[in-house]
Design a protein around this motif. Structure first.
Motif, PDB file in Angstrom:
ATOM      1  N   GLU A   1       0.900  -1.271   0.127  1.00  0.00           N
ATOM      2  CA  GLU A   1       0.077  -0.052  -0.098  1.00  0.00           C
ATOM      3  C   GLU A   1       0.838   1.393  -0.040  1.00  0.00           C
ATOM      4  N   LYS A   2       2.140   0.848   0.199  1.00  0.00           N
ATOM      5  CA  LYS A   2       3.149   2.475   0.042  1.00  0.00           C
ATOM      6  C   LYS A   2       3.139   2.854  -1.268  1.00  0.00           C
ATOM      7  N   VAL A   3       2.916   1.995  -2.296  1.00  0.00           N
ATOM      8  CA  VAL A   3       3.043   2.429  -3.874  1.00  0.00           C
ATOM      9  C   VAL A   3       1.398   2.404  -4.469  1.00  0.00           C
ATOM     10  N   ASP A   4       1.496   3.126  -5.614  1.00  0.00           N
ATOM     11  CA  ASP A   4       0.098   3.143  -6.064  1.00  0.00           C
ATOM     12  C   ASP A   4       0.068   2.007  -7.199  1.00  0.00           C
ATOM     13  N   ASP A   5       1.104   1.250  -7.660  1.00  0.00           N
ATOM     14  CA  ASP A   5       1.023   0.243  -8.590  1.00  0.00           C
ATOM     15  C   ASP A   5       2.435  -0.350  -8.342  1.00  0.00           C
ATOM     16  N   THR A   6       2.551  -1.393  -9.276  1.00  0.00           N
ATOM     17  CA  THR A   6       3.763  -2.257  -9.325  1.00  0.00           C
ATOM     18  C   THR A   6       4.807  -1.500 -10.281  1.00  0.00           C
ATOM     19  N   ASN A   7       4.445  -0.326 -10.593  1.00  0.00           N
ATOM     20  CA  ASN A   7       5.435   0.134 -11.632  1.00  0.00           C
ATOM     21  C   ASN A   7       5.989  -0.433 -12.909  1.00  0.00           C
ATOM     22  N   GLY A   8       4.898  -1.379 -13.183  1.00  0.00           N
ATOM     23  CA  GLY A   8       5.018  -2.250 -14.489  1.00  0.00           C
ATOM     24  C   GLY A   8       5.612  -3.731 -14.115  1.00  0.00           C
ATOM     25  N   VAL A   9       5.919  -3.765 -12.920  1.00  0.00           N
ATOM     26  CA  VAL A   9       6.571  -5.067 -12.590  1.00  0.00           C
ATOM     27  C   VAL A   9       5.591  -6.416 -12.578  1.00  0.00           C
ATOM     28  N   TYR A  10       5.706  -7.474 -13.109  1.00  0.00           N
ATOM     29  CA  TYR A  10       4.658  -8.651 -12.813  1.00  0.00           C
ATOM     30  C   TYR A  10       5.774  -9.859 -12.306  1.00  0.00           C
ATOM     31  N   LEU A  11       5.329 -10.484 -11.359  1.00  0.00           N
ATOM     32  CA  LEU A  11       5.959 -11.526 -10.822  1.00  0.00           C
ATOM     33  C   LEU A  11       5.212 -12.755 -11.282  1.00  0.00           C
TER      34      LEU A  11
ATOM     35  N   ILE B   1       7.808  -4.985  -5.824  1.00  0.00           N
ATOM     36  CA  ILE B   1       8.098  -6.397  -5.894  1.00  0.00           C
ATOM     37  C   ILE B   1       7.192  -7.276  -4.914  1.00  0.00           C
ATOM     38  N   ILE B   2       7.158  -6.576  -3.963  1.00  0.00           N
ATOM     39  CA  ILE B   2       6.247  -7.315  -2.861  1.00  0.00           C
ATOM     40  C   ILE B   2       4.510  -7.137  -3.374  1.00  0.00           C
ATOM     41  N   ARG B   3       4.288  -5.975  -3.981  1.00  0.00           N
ATOM     42  CA  ARG B   3       3.040  -5.767  -4.566  1.00  0.00           C
ATOM     43  C   ARG B   3       2.639  -6.679  -5.833  1.00  0.00           C
ATOM     44  N   ALA B   4       3.595  -6.831  -6.378  1.00  0.00           N
ATOM     45  CA  ALA B   4       3.570  -7.584  -7.694  1.00  0.00           C
ATOM     46  C   ALA B   4       3.185  -9.176  -7.201  1.00  0.00           C
TER      47      ALA B   4
ATOM     48  N   ALA C   1      -6.644 -12.798   5.239  1.00  0.00           N
ATOM     49  CA  ALA C   1      -6.318 -11.850   6.289  1.00  0.00           C
ATOM     50  C   ALA C   1      -5.782 -10.159   5.757  1.00  0.00           C
ATOM     51  N   ASN C   2      -5.336 -10.626   4.541  1.00  0.00           N
ATOM     52  CA  ASN C   2      -4.575  -9.471   3.691  1.00  0.00           C
ATOM     53  C   ASN C   2      -5.746  -8.553   3.115  1.00  0.00           C
ATOM     54  N   ASP C   3      -5.955  -7.591   3.664  1.00  0.00           N
ATOM     55  CA  ASP C   3      -7.381  -6.703   3.058  1.00  0.00           C
ATOM     56  C   ASP C   3      -6.815  -6.402   1.466  1.00  0.00           C
ATOM     57  N   PHE C   4      -5.389  -5.598   1.596  1.00  0.00           N
ATOM     58  CA  PHE C   4      -4.942  -5.306  -0.003  1.00  0.00           C
ATOM     59  C   PHE C   4      -5.137  -6.369  -1.005  1.00  0.00           C
ATOM     60  N   LEU C   5      -4.993  -7.799  -0.735  1.00  0.00           N
ATOM     61  CA  LEU C   5      -4.961  -8.939  -1.723  1.00  0.00           C
ATOM     62  C   LEU C   5      -6.555  -8.962  -2.030  1.00  0.00           C
TER      63      LEU C   5
END
Ligand SMILES: Nc1ncnc2c1ncn2[C@@H]1O[C@H](COP(=O)(O)OP(=O)(O)O)[C@@H](O)[C@H]1O
Ligand SMILES: O=P(O)(O)OC[C@H](O)CO
Length: 498
Positions: free
Chosen positions: A332-342, A374-377, A412-416
């Motif tokens: 949640e500290k970033v708005d998106d993954t900056n184009g990164v996909y994992l 990377i964590i967000r991706a 438990a992860n609300d972002f997910l």
């Protein structure tokens, strides 16, 4: 109703063993939980020590009773639910496993599956078992053990070795070697069980060259299998199911069209199809499920091999986080993954791609990419993979899935959960009790010993904690999902699902 009112569910998962005490209203009274060791002896191999599975499971059983502060006399029954497919072979005289358990994620038997495909066995296997000829399932793992552990085949043919998935191993240990049994949901994942006749299948046993004498008896998922001793009391072991079918039952998805997605080590989306075994044309599995009053039903299943396990990898191998729950804060500290996909194809790709040779990748890195991206991706990859199987399920059933009931450790992860709603457009429904896997086993055990009379009685015991609704606009959703599909195509260019 029986006087003894507590049910203990043993939930033996891929990464941890849990024990949960439920009261007769299905409220959780206490939980005990222990992670155990994952062994990765070679690239793509995953093993567990069966004795550690047992010691962790039996110790949390003792611990949970102490935590609950209840007498052993008050335990009406123990139910079991377990990681499926994981293969254990042991000597029936000594009780010792002849090698480590070959875990469902392990790819070592890929060449066995490949050879059977070349022989043209794929269609026969699919028709009888509802499964894809992939190393995920037990049969090729048993064959690998018999072919590679010294003396194993001779001992198996002489009747000295027993095979079991984790349910079978736990009942055997709980009953001190008296009972060698499984039930249809676990059996349906071995690739040796005919889901239409509900029996072990001789053609499949011959195909994989596995002696029938190793296999457990098959009893219903709701039954008393035997008794275990708890401080002088003989407690029935009653009710078992593979963890994904147990979660489906625990969420009371017992009518056709009802679906749930569990976010544990992997992600498993299952939709009940009632008494009809529906054949998938979009890369899903047909599997045995449990319906109203514990009758045999069928389900369509989308199995994703790396779900919460991606987060464990960020923690254990990369050291990017100290705890799985930290991922929400960083994402949640970033708005998106900056184009990164994992793309987490660490052990190949399961549904709907079925590419055992694919391997993981991080794609789209630029100088601006940082740890948070990377964590967000990694979190988004869990949701993208679930969208892949949701789309396949909607196509197979001709009805769009507009609601998903969710459970498992990572919910438990609300972002997910919000991203899952955003990327699918479906409503994501999180129950108050997310231990629905354990709840399913408790329901089965309680029904078997008469704590509850019917599944109708259980409906009042479930409630929703929160619903997540999409806030993403359609064009943005389409754009980022297209990016995901492109990333997958780079690690798995030849998959039929591309
Ligand atoms: N807050 C969280 N955010 C993301 N992933 C999580 C979170 N909490 C747990 N997990 C992941 O969920 C998994 C544990 O869930 P669980 O249902 O216990 O799995 P299993 O039954 O497969 O062992 C782990 O892989 C862990 O990384
Ligand atoms: O350990 P889980 O909860 O990810 O479940 C594992 C599955 O049963 C594998 O098929």
């Amino acid at each position: 109703m029986v006087a003894k009112k507590y049910i203990v569910a043993l939930d033996q998962g891929t990464t941890s063993s849990r024990a949960i005490v439920f009261d007769h209203q299905a409220n959780i009274v206490a939980v005990a939980h222990r992670e155990f060791t994952q062994h990765y002896p070679q690239a793509g191999w995953v093993e567990h020590d069966p004795m550690e599975i047992w010691s962790s499971q039996s110790s949390v059983l003792v611990e949970v009773l102490t935590r609950a502060g209840i007498s052993r006399h008050d335990v009406a029954a123990i139910g079991i639910t377990n990681q499926r497919e994981t293969t254990i072979v042991w000597n029936k005289h000594t009780g010792k496993p002849i090698c480590n358990a070959v875990v469902w994620q392990c790819r070592r038997s890929q060449s066995i599956c490949q050879q059977l495909k070349v022989q043209g066995a794929e269609e026969m296997v699919r028709q009888k078992t509802g499964l894809v000829l992939d190393p995920y399932f037990s049969a090729s793992k048993i064959k690998w053990i018999l072919d590679n552990v010294e003396g194993a085949r001779e001992q198996a043919e002489a009747g000295d070795l027993l095979f079991g998935t984790v349910d079978t191993w736990l009942v055997w240990k709980l009953t001190q070697g008296e009972v060698h049994v499984t039930e249809p949901t676990n059996a349906s994942r071995t690739m040796l069980f005919n889901i239409h006749t509900q029996e072990w299948d001789q053609d499949l046993l011959e195909l994989f060259d596995i002696p029938r004498v190793m296999l457990p008896d098959i009893k219903p998922s709701c039954a008393i299998y035997g008794y275990t001793e708890l401080a002088g009391n003989h407690v029935p072991v009653a009710g078992m199911a593979g963890d994904q079918q147990s979660a489906l039952f625990g969420q009371l998805c017992i009518a056709p069209g009802m679906a749930k997605n569990t976010y544990g080590t992997g992600c498993f989306l299952l939709m009940n199809t009632g008494e009809k075994a529906v054949e998938s044309t979009h890369g899903l599995l047909t599997t045995v499920a449990i319906g109203a009053d514990a009758k045999v039903n069928y389900a369509l299943e989308g199995s994703v091999f790396m779900g919460g396990a991606v987060i464990q990898w960020l923690r254990d191998e990369l050291g990017l986080i100290a705890d799985a729950c930290d991922t929400q804060y960083f994402a949640e500290k970033v708005d998106d993954t900056n184009g990164v996909y994992l793309v987490p194809a660490f052990v190949g790709l399961g549904a709907p791609y079925w590419d055992a040779d694919a391997r993981g990748a991080i794609i789209g890195l630029t100088r601006g990419a940082n740890r948070n991206h990377i964590i967000r991706a990694a979190l988004e990859a869990i949701a993208y993979q679930s969208r892949d199987v949701l789309d396949a399920m909607s196509k197979d059933s001709d009805v769009p899935l507009t609601e998903i009931r969710v459970d498992g450790g990572a919910v438990a992860n609300d972002f997910l959960m919000q991203f899952q709603a955003d990327i699918t457009g479906a409503k994501v429904i999180r129950p108050l009790v997310t231990e629905t896997t354990g709840m399913g086993a408790a329901f089965l055990a309680g029904l078997a010993v008469g704590v509850w009379e019917s599944t109708d009685q259980l409906k009042a015991m479930l409630s929703t904690e929160r619903e997540f609704i999409s806030t993403m606009d359609h064009d943005h959703r389409a754009e980022i999902y297209a990016g995901w599909k492109k990333a997958v195509s780079q690690v798995s260019p030849n998959s039929p699902a591309q």
